[in-house]
Design an enzyme around this catalytic site. Structure first.
Site, PDB file in Angstrom:
ATOM      1  N   ASN A  14      38.411  40.046  37.791  1.00 42.94           N
ATOM      2  CA  ASN A  14      38.803  38.845  37.057  1.00 42.94           C
ATOM      3  C   ASN A  14      39.624  37.960  37.998  1.00 42.94           C
ATOM      4  O   ASN A  14      40.777  38.261  38.283  1.00 42.94           O
ATOM      5  CB  ASN A  14      39.639  39.244  35.828  1.00 42.94           C
ATOM      6  CG  ASN A  14      40.225  38.049  35.103  1.00 42.94           C
ATOM      7  OD1 ASN A  14      39.829  36.906  35.346  1.00 42.94           O
ATOM      8  ND2 ASN A  14      41.178  38.302  34.218  1.00 42.94           N
TER       9      ASN A  14
ATOM     10  N   GLU B 193      46.111  37.112  28.515  1.00 36.04           N
ATOM     11  CA  GLU B 193      46.600  35.754  28.831  1.00 36.04           C
ATOM     12  C   GLU B 193      46.040  34.732  27.843  1.00 36.04           C
ATOM     13  O   GLU B 193      46.716  33.756  27.505  1.00 36.04           O
ATOM     14  CB  GLU B 193      46.252  35.411  30.288  1.00 36.04           C
ATOM     15  CG  GLU B 193      47.118  36.217  31.256  1.00 36.04           C
ATOM     16  CD  GLU B 193      46.464  36.524  32.590  1.00 36.04           C
ATOM     17  OE1 GLU B 193      45.463  35.890  32.950  1.00 36.04           O
ATOM     18  OE2 GLU B 193      46.975  37.430  33.282  1.00 36.04           O
TER      19      GLU B 193
ATOM     20  N   SER C 111      47.089  46.469  37.227  1.00 37.77           N
ATOM     21  CA  SER C 111      47.582  46.866  38.546  1.00 37.77           C
ATOM     22  C   SER C 111      46.723  47.949  39.211  1.00 37.77           C
ATOM     23  O   SER C 111      47.232  48.832  39.905  1.00 37.77           O
ATOM     24  CB  SER C 111      49.048  47.310  38.458  1.00 37.77           C
ATOM     25  OG  SER C 111      49.861  46.210  38.038  1.00 37.77           O
TER      26      SER C 111
HETATM   27  C1  PEP Z   1      43.938  41.436  34.633  1.00 43.48           C
HETATM   28  O1  PEP Z   1      44.345  40.290  34.744  1.00 43.48           O
HETATM   29  O2  PEP Z   1      43.056  41.681  33.818  1.00 43.48           O
HETATM   30  C2  PEP Z   1      44.533  42.471  35.466  1.00 43.48           C
HETATM   31  C3  PEP Z   1      44.263  43.706  35.188  1.00 43.48           C
HETATM   32  O3  PEP Z   1      45.350  42.044  36.480  1.00 43.48           O
HETATM   33  P1  PEP Z   1      46.019  42.982  37.617  1.00 43.48           P
HETATM   34  O4  PEP Z   1      44.930  43.874  38.154  1.00 43.48           O
HETATM   35  O5  PEP Z   1      46.517  42.016  38.631  1.00 43.48           O
HETATM   36  O6  PEP Z   1      47.102  43.773  36.963  1.00 43.48           O
END
Ligand code: PEP
Length: 261
Positions: free
Chosen positions: A10, A104, A218
């Site tokens: 994403n 989000e 993460s």
């Molecule tokens: C996300 O935005 O769906 C996400 C999992 O971000 P990150 O891997 O940066 O935690």
């Protein structure tokens, strides 16, 4: 039943269409050099809407072993909805997937469970597979424990589906997104198992066994192996680490460097 793992990137509001083209080319080369096959692990990228046509053209012209998708869509198919994107338009750009209900969108655009369910139905109407995101905030975790909120969010979507309709579920604890503090593999497994049980209750055992459930929050090359060893985790939705070609490619190649598949 075997479920082909899905590693989904994403990109959020990063990379314009020229940057996306360069990224997809490098990603495809990296995976090709490693003799990666989508039959083993499917890899999908989710660029901003303005990049989709360029990414589609590249993937299709060069027959790249990658899928692409949108980051959102409208619950409506057409009409006076300024700024919205129809599922029909995503389908016309050969989007295999669309992310729906990312935290989000829920947080900044106040998308509730009913809207997430309506968008899921809209995607399916156009033959685009929804990647439905669910997950609890740190406050939810404190107040309700790990599974109640994500399971409730998923139940609202499942209530609108027939057993033969394909969705992908992404369990993304909000506290783990972009924080550098991933859930433990055991935490992810616990909630993903609860989500699968909810699918079984709503749509039956076959749908529960078939549906891929991703973990997100993460994820990076150094921790993907632990998640992929879990029985009910079928891949990852990756944010930050999907913007680094080498890192994202290494995540997608997890079976080669960890021997978990
Ligand atoms: C996300 O935005 O769906 C996400 C999992 O971000 P990150 O891997 O940066 O935690």
């Amino acid at each position: 039943m075997t479920r082909t793992p899905l590693i989904a990137g994403n990109w959020k509001m990063n990379l314009d269409h020229l940057q996306s083209i360069a990224f997809v080319q490098k990603l495809a080369w990296s995976l090709r050099d490693a003799k990666h096959s989508s039959a083993e692990v499917e890899v999908a990228v989710f660029p901003p809407f303005t990049d989709l046509r360029s990414v589609q053209t590249l993937i299709s012209a060069d027959k790249l072993d990658l899928a692409h998708g949108g980051q959102d869509l409208s619950a409506h198919d057409s009409g006076a909805y300024t700024g919205e994107i129809s599922g029909a338009f995503l389908a016309a750009l050969e989007c295999r997937y669309v992310i729906i209900g990312h935290s989000e969108r829920r947080q900044y655009h106040h998308e509730d469970d009913a809207l997430v369910a309506a968008k899921t139905v809209a995607a399916l109407r156009h033959g685009v597979t929804p990647v439905v995101c669910v997950g609890e905030t740190a406050e939810d975790l404190e107040a309700h424990g790990p599974s109640a909120v994500p399971v409730g969010q998923l139940a609202a979507v499942l209530a609108e589906l027939a057993p033969d309709q394909e969705i992908v579920v992404a369990y993304e604890p909000v506290w783990a997104i972009g924080s550098g503090q991933a859930a433990t593999p055991e935490q992810a497994q616990q909630v993903c198992a609860a989500l699968r049980a909810e699918i079984e209750t709503a749509l039956g055992a076959e749908a529960a066994q078939r549906t891929r459930i991703l973990y997100g929050g993460s994820v990076k090359a150094a921790n993907i192996a632990g998640f992929m060893k879990q029985k009910d985790v079928d891949g990852a939705l990756v944010g930050g680490a999907s913007l680094d070609v080498d890192e994202f490619s290494a995540i997608a190649r997890f079976p080669k460097h960890v021997g978990t598949v």
